[in-house]
Design an enzyme around this catalytic site. Structure first.
Site, PDB file in Angstrom:
ATOM      1  N   ASN A  47       0.869  -1.179   0.000  1.00 57.05           N
ATOM      2  CA  ASN A  47       0.000   0.000   0.000  1.00 57.05           C
ATOM      3  C   ASN A  47       0.902   1.223   0.000  1.00 57.05           C
ATOM      4  O   ASN A  47       1.550   1.517   0.997  1.00 57.05           O
ATOM      5  CB  ASN A  47      -0.889  -0.042   1.258  1.00 57.05           C
ATOM      6  CG  ASN A  47      -1.711   1.218   1.436  1.00 57.05           C
ATOM      7  OD1 ASN A  47      -1.779   2.063   0.534  1.00 57.05           O
ATOM      8  ND2 ASN A  47      -2.334   1.360   2.595  1.00 57.05           N
ATOM      9  N   LYS A  62       0.072   4.289  -0.217  1.00 59.73           N
ATOM     10  CA  LYS A  62      -0.563   5.473   0.404  1.00 59.73           C
ATOM     11  C   LYS A  62      -0.353   6.712  -0.474  1.00 59.73           C
ATOM     12  O   LYS A  62      -0.341   6.603  -1.685  1.00 59.73           O
ATOM     13  CB  LYS A  62      -0.040   5.665   1.825  1.00 59.73           C
ATOM     14  CG  LYS A  62      -0.185   4.386   2.657  1.00 59.73           C
ATOM     15  CD  LYS A  62       0.004   4.588   4.119  1.00 59.73           C
ATOM     16  CE  LYS A  62      -0.169   3.226   4.807  1.00 59.73           C
ATOM     17  NZ  LYS A  62      -0.166   3.310   6.247  1.00 59.73           N
ATOM     18  N   HIS A  83      -9.678   0.941   4.790  1.00 62.04           N
ATOM     19  CA  HIS A  83      -8.386   1.114   5.468  1.00 62.04           C
ATOM     20  C   HIS A  83      -8.585   2.040   6.673  1.00 62.04           C
ATOM     21  O   HIS A  83      -9.398   2.956   6.621  1.00 62.04           O
ATOM     22  CB  HIS A  83      -7.355   1.701   4.494  1.00 62.04           C
ATOM     23  CG  HIS A  83      -5.980   1.713   5.072  1.00 62.04           C
ATOM     24  ND1 HIS A  83      -5.552   2.715   5.923  1.00 62.04           N
ATOM     25  CD2 HIS A  83      -4.955   0.831   4.966  1.00 62.04           C
ATOM     26  CE1 HIS A  83      -4.305   2.437   6.299  1.00 62.04           C
ATOM     27  NE2 HIS A  83      -3.924   1.304   5.732  1.00 62.04           N
ATOM     28  N   GLU A 143      -6.999   4.456   7.740  1.00 60.98           N
ATOM     29  CA  GLU A 143      -6.857   5.892   7.456  1.00 60.98           C
ATOM     30  C   GLU A 143      -8.124   6.443   6.818  1.00 60.98           C
ATOM     31  O   GLU A 143      -8.508   7.583   7.072  1.00 60.98           O
ATOM     32  CB  GLU A 143      -5.612   6.131   6.581  1.00 60.98           C
ATOM     33  CG  GLU A 143      -4.337   5.985   7.414  1.00 60.98           C
ATOM     34  CD  GLU A 143      -3.141   5.399   6.673  1.00 60.98           C
ATOM     35  OE1 GLU A 143      -3.105   5.443   5.432  1.00 60.98           O
ATOM     36  OE2 GLU A 143      -2.235   4.886   7.362  1.00 60.98           O
ATOM     37  N   GLU A 195      -5.712  -5.281  10.424  1.00 62.96           N
ATOM     38  CA  GLU A 195      -4.697  -4.256  10.658  1.00 62.96           C
ATOM     39  C   GLU A 195      -4.983  -3.530  11.972  1.00 62.96           C
ATOM     40  O   GLU A 195      -5.769  -2.577  12.003  1.00 62.96           O
ATOM     41  CB  GLU A 195      -4.710  -3.237   9.521  1.00 62.96           C
ATOM     42  CG  GLU A 195      -4.356  -3.823   8.177  1.00 62.96           C
ATOM     43  CD  GLU A 195      -3.787  -2.758   7.243  1.00 62.96           C
ATOM     44  OE1 GLU A 195      -2.619  -2.891   6.871  1.00 62.96           O
ATOM     45  OE2 GLU A 195      -4.499  -1.798   6.918  1.00 62.96           O
ATOM     46  N   GLY A 249       2.119   2.028  10.767  1.00 64.83           N
ATOM     47  CA  GLY A 249       3.046   3.150  10.627  1.00 64.83           C
ATOM     48  C   GLY A 249       3.731   3.534  11.921  1.00 64.83           C
ATOM     49  O   GLY A 249       4.337   4.603  12.017  1.00 64.83           O
ATOM     50  N   SER A 260       3.107  -2.419  10.282  1.00 63.37           N
ATOM     51  CA  SER A 260       4.567  -2.482  10.471  1.00 63.37           C
ATOM     52  C   SER A 260       5.171  -3.833  10.094  1.00 63.37           C
ATOM     53  O   SER A 260       6.071  -4.327  10.776  1.00 63.37           O
ATOM     54  CB  SER A 260       4.936  -2.086  11.901  1.00 63.37           C
ATOM     55  OG  SER A 260       4.511  -0.760  12.160  1.00 63.37           O
TER      56      SER A 260
HETATM   57  P1  PGA Z   1       2.618   0.088   7.670  1.00 64.84           P
HETATM   58  O1  PGA Z   1       1.183   0.319   6.981  1.00 64.84           O
HETATM   59  O2  PGA Z   1       3.189  -1.181   7.090  1.00 64.84           O
HETATM   60  O3  PGA Z   1       3.431   1.300   7.310  1.00 64.84           O
HETATM   61  O4  PGA Z   1       2.386  -0.033   9.133  1.00 64.84           O
HETATM   62  C1  PGA Z   1       0.309  -0.750   6.780  1.00 64.84           C
HETATM   63  C2  PGA Z   1      -0.972  -0.248   6.159  1.00 64.84           C
HETATM   64  O5  PGA Z   1      -1.393   0.876   6.438  1.00 64.84           O
HETATM   65  O6  PGA Z   1      -1.614  -0.967   5.372  1.00 64.84           O
END
Ligand code: PGA
Length: 251
Positions: free
Chosen positions: A10, A12, A96, A98, A168, A174, A214
């Site tokens: 992803n 982003k 997601h 976010e 997730e 993140g 992560s």
């Molecule tokens: P990350 O993001 O690997 O940077 O933690 C995962 C995601 O948002 O799908």
């Protein structure tokens, strides 16, 4: 039927157009030797056309980071699933954290997007996951179950084989803080069990459940070694060709 592992990147809202094309090419090259695993990348919508052209002759699947619930219409800022398909997109990340927590997308909205994705032939990745406060208060399973039930509302048994679920935990996204493999496995097993209640045993056994939060070269092997973890949804570590290559080649 064995579940084929899926590693999904992803991107982003990162990478210039030139960087996205370069990374798309690098991922395509990384996949050349892969057997029995799938790899997907989700660039920003602004880079989809260019990355689609750059990865066309590879096995890499192209995804959008969200998609609308109508074929067309007065929906400023949205991307139609039909138009995304036109670009060579075959999958879409939906719900997601976010989208849910920064942009206020509700379960009902996520469900609408998911049903449209299925109707128009995009394979959805339905993201679910608790926030830190939910976990601290012992509400992890309740939150995940609600998001799962609401997200899958109206999805038939025959459509379910197109759906991928991603667990997730919001506190792990993140933050560099990964769920332990035991914490992840526990929720993955719970999700599979709920799908068995909502549908049936063989469908629950076939659905792929990805872990996200992560994921890095240093933890992917342990996570992928868990019985109910069928892949990874990778943010930060998917932006670097070398680390994503290592993740794709998990052992
Ligand atoms: P990350 O993001 O690997 O940077 O933690 C995962 C995601 O948002 O799908």
């Amino acid at each position: 039927m064995a579940r084929i592992p899926l590693i999904a990147g992803n991107w982003k809202m990162y990478l210039s157009l030139a960087e996205a094309v370069d990374l798309g090419r690098a991922v395509a090259a990384s996949c050349a030797d892969l057997k029995n695993r799938q790899v997907m990348i989700a660039p920003t919508s602004a880079a989809l056309a260019a990355v689609s052209a750059a990865t066309q002759s590879s096995t890499v699947k192209l995804a959008a980071q969200n998609s609308g619930w109508e074929k067309e219409g007065a929906f400023t800022g949205e991307n139609s699933p039909v138009m995304l398909k036109d670009l060579g997109v075959s999958m879409v990340i939906l719900g997601h954290s976010e989208r849910r927590h920064i942009f206020g997308e509700s379960d009902a909205m996520v469900n609408r997007r998911l049903l449209a994705a299925l109707n128009f032939g995009l394979q959805p990745i339905l993201c679910v996951g608790e926030q830190l406060a939910d976990r601290d208060q012992g509400n992890t399973f309740a939150v995940v179950e609600n998001q799962l039930r609401a997200g899958l509302e109206g999805v038939s048994s025959t459509q379910l084989d197109q759906v991928v679920v991603a667990y997730e935990p919001v506190w792990a996204i993140g933050t560099g803080k990964t769920a332990t493999k035991e914490q992840a496995q526990e929720v993955h097993a719970f999700i599979r069990e709920k799908i068995e209640t909502l549908y049936e045993k063989n469908l629950a056994g076939e659905i792929r459940i990805l872990y996200g939060g992560s994921v890095k070269p240093s933890n992917v092997d342990a996570l992928m070694g868990q019985a109910d973890i069928d892949g990874a949804l990778v943010g930060g570590a998917a932006l670097d060709a070398e680390s994503f290559d290592r993740i794709i080649h998990f052992k």
